[in-house]
Design an enzyme around this catalytic site. Structure first.
Site, PDB file in Angstrom:
ATOM      1  N   CYS A   2       5.788   3.360   5.261  1.00  0.00           N
ATOM      2  CA  CYS A   2       7.107   3.903   5.581  1.00  0.00           C
ATOM      3  C   CYS A   2       7.705   4.568   4.350  1.00  0.00           C
ATOM      4  O   CYS A   2       7.288   4.334   3.228  1.00  0.00           O
ATOM      5  CB  CYS A   2       8.072   2.845   6.089  1.00  0.00           C
ATOM      6  N   LYS A 595      -0.529   4.072   2.455  1.00  0.00           N
ATOM      7  CA  LYS A 595      -0.923   4.058   1.044  1.00  0.00           C
ATOM      8  C   LYS A 595      -0.318   2.865   0.319  1.00  0.00           C
ATOM      9  O   LYS A 595      -0.986   2.170  -0.433  1.00  0.00           O
ATOM     10  CB  LYS A 595      -0.465   5.358   0.378  1.00  0.00           C
TER      11      LYS A 595
END
Length: 600
Positions: A2, A595
């Site tokens: 996010c 990530k």
């Protein structure tokens, strides 16, 4: 995982927010949205899928200089337009974006929001509805915000708009990264500095359980008791060009090619004026005072930790354990009397690792973070930090951070060995320089890697990586790279373990990638290859020069055997990259992945 952006100033907020979200795409997401304070109230745009799709629905004619934006990676509720952020309260007075997980959201619903009709499946909507409920009791917005946060258990980074106070953004954080950026007659909010380098390089780091009121000309930081906190901004040591692809088709390929430069940079950063490896004396003393090292990490960083264990035990003769962070809290081993903890995390924000760090800090144990982001949460909360100096890594699949982690771990091991009087049979800095040279050669052999990917992986359903000794750990990383970006079911196994069950999965044409970089196990892994070939496997053998045999698929340039993992992984990264291309996969932004994994 996010991303949040916010802008308040005089410029067009919509474009700044969208560009900021694009810079956060590397964190992983499945939907995106923005909300802006327009003349007639707050306007919300959100879509499932890529930010390019969101751009298509944003009305260019809506004038707005205040807004918030969000990229969502689903935790509560499926990826959908309804579940995408921003979320609004029933009256639409409050609009909110949120990263993190609210653990008690169902309890809050039951206790405070029984009469509210919820639109989404998210835990986030509970926050914005609770905010409206608190204001309805007569509290000011700031008081209601503090009360709301005090009722939440879990992690959050929040950006909040109030339609009745259109000239401010309310911000708060707990266990989830968030920065406020400082500009000239404008201010910004971002999950990390990369999102807003387009407009400023001055940022203020927020601490847990702080509330910030961001206005065009001021930033006010308060704790949950309402006390004002003064904090100076820092300059982000990033250049906008660091987060651009340049002439490369993908960030992943760019970052693979950057690895030789990264290794040379690490050598330079960790050398003293005499060209000798020199780490901080406090780190060295803390490790020497310990009786066992515990490495805590996740994913690629965990694989680096496995190799790091070999470095430390072989170079420095100190016992090391390596643990997956997400399991350590539940299955903490019996610790020795004087443990020392090493946390490895590219982002420095990995929630699972941070949860363990909080525990070990409470127990009074010393800790070191190895991270690519000094100033990150893990870096701040550990006693010591060793930076990777790899530069921003944008592709979701880690490449240069992994080899940087190996290089830094080897330097740490050599430094401890030297302090203990253990003598290495090679000059580490010289050999790391040769590793960088070998990486250059490998990065120039992309056509060969593409051919191997096409031959072995373009149409396969599964693939196995095998190796013995440290090659097994490199195989684990190769399998992870392949499954991350090509969606091939790939697994790494110790060569000797095949016959204990896994060999049952071998059938005609099954690709098996075998690594042979260690002389003492070369014959053993060759025997394992023969075992799978006898069952119909299609073998791809990657060997080190000097250990090659007839029929090997690819021969690596020779480097010191101890450092072989740093070069052996390069072909695996490139093969995975080209396999993903042949299968028409999104290399930089693979499905379902993030990530920076900031939720447990």
């Amino acid at each position: 995982m996010c991303g949040i952006v916010g802008f308040i100033g005089e410029q067009d907020a919509k474009e700044i927010l969208l560009k900021g979200l694009e810079k956060l795409e590397y964190r992983g997401y499945d939907s995106a949205g923005i909300a802006v304070q327009a003349e007639n109230g707050v306007v919300v745009y959100k879509e499932k899928g890529r930010i390019a799709k969101l751009r298509e629905i944003v009305d260019e004619n809506v004038a707005a200089s205040v807004g918030i934006g969000h990229t969502r990676w689903a935790t509560h509720g499926v990826p959908s337009k309804v579940n995408a952020h921003p979320h609004q309260s029933t009256s639409k007075r409050f609009t909110l974006v949120h990263n993190g997980v609210i653990e008690n959201y169902e309890l809050v619903k039951k206790e405070y929001l029984q009469d509210v009709t919820f639109v989404s499946e998210t835990d986030t909507e509970v926050i914005v509805q609770l905010m409206e409920q608190q204001v309805s009791t007569g509290l000011s917005v700031e008081e209601a915000f503090r009360n709301t946060l005090s009722l939440l258990h879990g992690s959050y980074a929040i950006g909040l708009l109030d339609a009745e106070n259109p000239n401010m953004i309310y911000v708060a954080k707990n266990k989830s990264p968030l920065l406020v950026g400082v500009g000239d007659n404008f201010n910004v909010v971002a999950s990390d500095a990369m999102a807003m380098l387009q407009v400023t390089d001055q940022f203020i780091e927020l601490m847990d359980k702080e509330i910030v009121i961001v206005m065009k000309e001021s930033i006010t930081i308060k704790n949950l008791q309402g006390e004002t906190i003064e904090r100076a901004p820092f300059t982000a040591e990033l250049d906008a060009s660091d987060i651009e692809k340049g002439t490369y088709p993908h960030f992943m390929l760019k970052e693979i090619d950057e690895q030789p430069l990264v290794i040379r940079n690490i050598i330079q950063k960790y050398q003293d004026e005499n060209g000798e490896i020199e780490l901080d004396q406090d780190i060295r003393n803390a490790i020497l005072d310990s009786d066992r090292i515990y490495i805590i990490a996740c994913g690629t960083s965990y694989h680096a930790g496995l190799v790091g264990k070999q470095f430390i035990e072989k170079f420095a003769k100190m016992p090391v354990e390596v643990h997956v962070a997400s399991e350590f809290s539940y299955n903490m081993p019996l610790l020795t009397e004087r443990p020392f903890f090493i946390y490895i995390s590219q982002s420095g924000e990995t929630a699972d690792s941070r949860a363990v760090l909080v525990q070990t800090n409470e127990m009074g144990h010393k800790a070191l973070t190895i991270t690519n982001v000094p100033g990150s949460t893990l870096s701040r909360e550990a006693d010591y930090t060793l930076p990777l100096y790899a530069g921003p890594e944008i592709a979701v699949a880690s490449t240069k951070a992994y080899t940087a982690q190996l290089a830094v771990l080897s330097i740490l091991a050599a430094d401890i060995a030297k302090a203990k009087g253990e003598v290495l049979d090679f000059d580490l800095t010289h050999e790391l320089g040769l590793v960088a040279n070998a990486m250059v050669q490998l990065c120039d052999q992309k056509e060969e890697m593409d051919a191997l990917a096409k031959q072995f992986l373009a149409t396969t359903r599964n693939c196995f990586f095998i190796g013995r000794s440290v090659d097994f750990y490199v195989g684990l990383e190769g399998a992870l790279k392949l499954k991350e970006i090509s969606y091939i079911q790939a697994e790494g196994f110790a060569g000797g373990e095949l016959k204990h069950g896994t060999i049952a999965l071998i059938e005609n044409g099954t690709p098996v990638i075998a690594l042979a970089t260690q002389e003492h196990v070369n014959l053993g892994i060759r025997g394992n290859v023969k075992e799978v070939v006898a069952r119909g496997a299609n073998p791809c053998i990657i060997s080190m020069k000097g250990l090659e045999m007839e029929g090997d698929s690819f021969v690596l340039p020779a480097v010191h055997e101890a450092l072989a993992p740093l070069v052996a992984v390069i072909p695996l990264q490139l093969i995975s990259y080209y396999a993903a291309l042949h299968r028409e996969c999104d290399v930089d932004k693979p499905r379902n992945l993030a990530k920076s994994v900031t939720v447990e």
